[in-house]
Design a protein around this motif. Structure first.
Motif, PDB file in Angstrom:
ATOM      1  N   GLU A  70     -11.573 -39.765  43.920  1.00  0.00           N
ATOM      2  CA  GLU A  70     -11.444 -41.127  43.389  1.00  0.00           C
ATOM      3  C   GLU A  70     -12.217 -42.115  44.261  1.00  0.00           C
ATOM      4  O   GLU A  70     -12.872 -43.029  43.757  1.00  0.00           O
ATOM      5  N   ARG A  71     -12.131 -41.926  45.575  1.00  0.00           N
ATOM      6  CA  ARG A  71     -12.848 -42.795  46.509  1.00  0.00           C
ATOM      7  C   ARG A  71     -14.369 -42.668  46.291  1.00  0.00           C
ATOM      8  O   ARG A  71     -15.083 -43.651  46.238  1.00  0.00           O
ATOM      9  N   LEU A  72     -14.856 -41.418  46.131  1.00  0.00           N
ATOM     10  CA  LEU A  72     -16.286 -41.197  45.886  1.00  0.00           C
ATOM     11  C   LEU A  72     -16.722 -41.824  44.562  1.00  0.00           C
ATOM     12  O   LEU A  72     -17.796 -42.426  44.472  1.00  0.00           O
ATOM     13  N   ARG A  73     -15.900 -41.662  43.521  1.00  0.00           N
ATOM     14  CA  ARG A  73     -16.216 -42.251  42.221  1.00  0.00           C
ATOM     15  C   ARG A  73     -16.315 -43.779  42.333  1.00  0.00           C
ATOM     16  O   ARG A  73     -17.245 -44.391  41.815  1.00  0.00           O
ATOM     17  N   ALA A  74     -15.403 -44.394  43.060  1.00  0.00           N
ATOM     18  CA  ALA A  74     -15.423 -45.846  43.247  1.00  0.00           C
ATOM     19  C   ALA A  74     -16.651 -46.283  44.049  1.00  0.00           C
ATOM     20  O   ALA A  74     -17.295 -47.286  43.724  1.00  0.00           O
ATOM     21  N   LEU A  75     -16.980 -45.514  45.078  1.00  0.00           N
ATOM     22  CA  LEU A  75     -18.144 -45.868  45.901  1.00  0.00           C
ATOM     23  C   LEU A  75     -19.454 -45.706  45.135  1.00  0.00           C
ATOM     24  O   LEU A  75     -20.375 -46.514  45.270  1.00  0.00           O
TER      25      LEU A  75
END
Length: 112
Positions: free
Chosen positions: A7-12
């Motif tokens: 989720e963090r990678l998708r947001a970044l």
């Protein structure tokens, strides 16, 4: 509440796309303003007259009130650029008084 690495990678990655789009748009704005600046630099510069005629209350419809050098500035006054010959004529023949601050008679070489 914890965020998973996915989720963090998708947001970044989403943030990177938004920032890339904003950076591209900023680049377009810069290109437009660089073009405008180049056009502005190519414009002919206005010719500043060496002498100015100040009018009294009522603007240009009124009688001329004073002769100035072009460097003299009177806040709120209606002024018009004039030639050297027009300034001399205004001072000598028309009886328009000179400015006591910029002393156009001295600059023009007109003596009383």
């Amino acid at each position: 509440m914890s965020v998973s690495p996915e989720e963090r990678l998708r947001a970044l990655r989403f943030l990177r796309r938004v920032q890339a789009r904003d950076l591209a748009r900023t680049g377009q704005w810069i290109a437009v303003w660089e073009q405008r600046a180049a056009e502005w630099a190519q414009r002919p510069k206005p010719v500043v007259p060496d002498w100015a005629l100040q009018y009294g209350v009522g603007g240009r419809a009124a009688r001329p009130a004073m002769v100035h050098t072009s460097q003299c500035w009177v806040p709120g006054a209606t002024m018009e650029g004039i030639s050297r010959n027009q300034a001399i004529e205004a001072l000598t023949r028309s009886g328009v008084p000179p400015c006591i601050m910029c002393r156009p008679k001295r600059e023009l070489g007109v003596l009383d």
